[in-house]
Enzyme design. Structure first.
Site, mmCIF file in Angstrom:
data_model
loop_
_atom_site.group_PDB
_atom_site.id
_atom_site.type_symbol
_atom_site.label_atom_id
_atom_site.label_comp_id
_atom_site.label_asym_id
_atom_site.label_seq_id
_atom_site.Cartn_x
_atom_site.Cartn_y
_atom_site.Cartn_z
ATOM 1 N N HIS A 1 0.820 -1.217 0.000
ATOM 2 C CA HIS A 1 0.000 0.000 0.000
ATOM 3 C C HIS A 1 0.857 1.272 0.000
ATOM 4 O O HIS A 1 0.531 2.242 -0.684
ATOM 5 C CB HIS A 1 -0.973 0.011 1.185
ATOM 6 C CG HIS A 1 -1.935 -1.145 1.167
ATOM 7 N ND1 HIS A 1 -2.727 -1.475 2.231
ATOM 8 C CD2 HIS A 1 -2.214 -2.064 0.197
ATOM 9 C CE1 HIS A 1 -3.467 -2.529 1.919
ATOM 10 N NE2 HIS A 1 -3.156 -2.911 0.696
ATOM 11 N N HIS B 1 -9.349 -1.765 -5.118
ATOM 12 C CA HIS B 1 -8.247 -2.094 -4.215
ATOM 13 C C HIS B 1 -7.266 -3.068 -4.864
ATOM 14 O O HIS B 1 -6.060 -3.012 -4.620
ATOM 15 C CB HIS B 1 -8.737 -2.655 -2.877
ATOM 16 C CG HIS B 1 -7.603 -2.865 -1.934
ATOM 17 N ND1 HIS B 1 -7.032 -1.823 -1.225
ATOM 18 C CD2 HIS B 1 -6.839 -3.952 -1.669
ATOM 19 C CE1 HIS B 1 -5.999 -2.280 -0.545
ATOM 20 N NE2 HIS B 1 -5.850 -3.561 -0.799
ATOM 21 N N HIS C 1 -1.231 -11.094 -5.104
ATOM 22 C CA HIS C 1 0.164 -10.692 -4.874
ATOM 23 C C HIS C 1 1.168 -11.647 -5.518
ATOM 24 O O HIS C 1 2.165 -11.219 -6.085
ATOM 25 C CB HIS C 1 0.446 -10.602 -3.380
ATOM 26 C CG HIS C 1 -0.315 -9.506 -2.704
ATOM 27 N ND1 HIS C 1 -0.184 -8.184 -3.073
ATOM 28 C CD2 HIS C 1 -1.228 -9.533 -1.705
ATOM 29 C CE1 HIS C 1 -0.975 -7.442 -2.306
ATOM 30 N NE2 HIS C 1 -1.629 -8.237 -1.478
#
Ligand SMILES: [Zn+2]
Length: 278
Positions: free
Chosen positions: A52, A208, A235
């Protein structure tokens, strides 16, 4: 956590102040394990949940910064990149003299794993198209497409929060991550609703995923010029794409432009406290 200015050409570097200032560069070669979050590791020293903050750096066009941490996990804050964006904007952003180098994609690369897909195609700008298909009545199939220029990251992506369920929380704790799924730091999913509405965007979930992807692709070490397409990736696939790109030098070239924006850093320090409340 503190963010400090860094010299031109240094990139993003994490420093563990609790381990004699041990430094870990935010590059693909230091990627450790990836599941719920992306972690970096060097000589056994871990930095967890980097995506983030790295995403915020890319969104703001920050090339160089030193990030000091006194433990292994970055603060999750509200689960989005927005608090990082605000603290960096408050500290200020300074242009550096060196012209920014971009990693320009020259030919396509596609990767598939079951029904998951990720690819990158040549493009003059950095754009992302992400699709998810999540078995939840409020999510289902969502697609979001964005060109990450002219402030669109800040308007459409930065505030999108991560999401999770109570089961994820237990799994994360079992993996040694401090953070849990709480109402303050993520969208908490129940079986057919969410615990802490309203959503910030009707399609906050897929936005997101774009935020995560941008943060993981920051591990290329340079801003990318290419169109990234992802479907149900995560990821692990994001970071696999990064290492495949870096391994094959025929896929890309380094470019600067006559009117390239200069590298940028945060001139003053910005601070955030870790929050791990449940
Ligand atoms: Zn995330």
């Amino acid at each position: 956590m503190r963010i400090l200015p860094a010299a031109s050409g240094s990139g993003i570097v994490f420093r563990r102040t609790d381990l004699d200032g041990f430094e870990i560069e935010a590059t693909s070669s230091n990627v450790a394990r990836v599941s719920y979050a992306t972690s970096l590791m060097k000589k056994g020293v871990l930095i967890s949940t980097t995506e983030h903050l790295l995403s915020a750096f890319i969104g703001l066009g920050i090339d160089n910064a030193l990030v000091e941490l006194n433990n292994l996990e970055l603060p999750i804050l509200d689960g989005s990149a927005q608090p990082f964006v605000e603290m960096i904007q408050q500290a200020g952003i300074r242009k550096q003299r060196r012209a920014r180098k971009y990693l320009r994609i020259r030919r396509e690369l596609e990767m598939r794993e079951g029904n998951k897909f990720i690819a990158v195609y040549p493009s003059k700008t950095y754009s992302v198209s992400y699709s998810i298909n999540f078995p939840h009545p409020l999510i289902g199939k969502e697609t979001f497409q964005v060109e990450l220029t002219n402030g669109s990251y800040l308007r459409h992506i930065a505030a999108a929060r991560t999401f999770g369920s109570r089961e994820d929380e237990q799994a994360m704790r079992n993996m040694g991550l401090i953070r849990g799924a709480s109402r303050e730091n993520c969208i908490v999913l129940t079986r057919d609703d969410i615990e802490n509405g309203p959503l910030r965007f009707p399609d906050e979930f897929v936005r997101h995923k774009v935020l995560d992807l941008v943060g993981d692709l920051a591990l290329l070490g340079k801003q990318i010029l290419g169109n990234v397409v992802a479907d149900r990736a995560g990821h692990a696939m994001h970071t696999a794409l990064v290492s495949r790109i870096l391994r094959d030098k025929t896929l890309w070239e380094e470019v600067t432009f006559a009117e390239t924006p200069a590298e940028r850093e945060t001139p003053f320090r910005a601070e955030a406290a870790a929050s791990s409340s449940l």
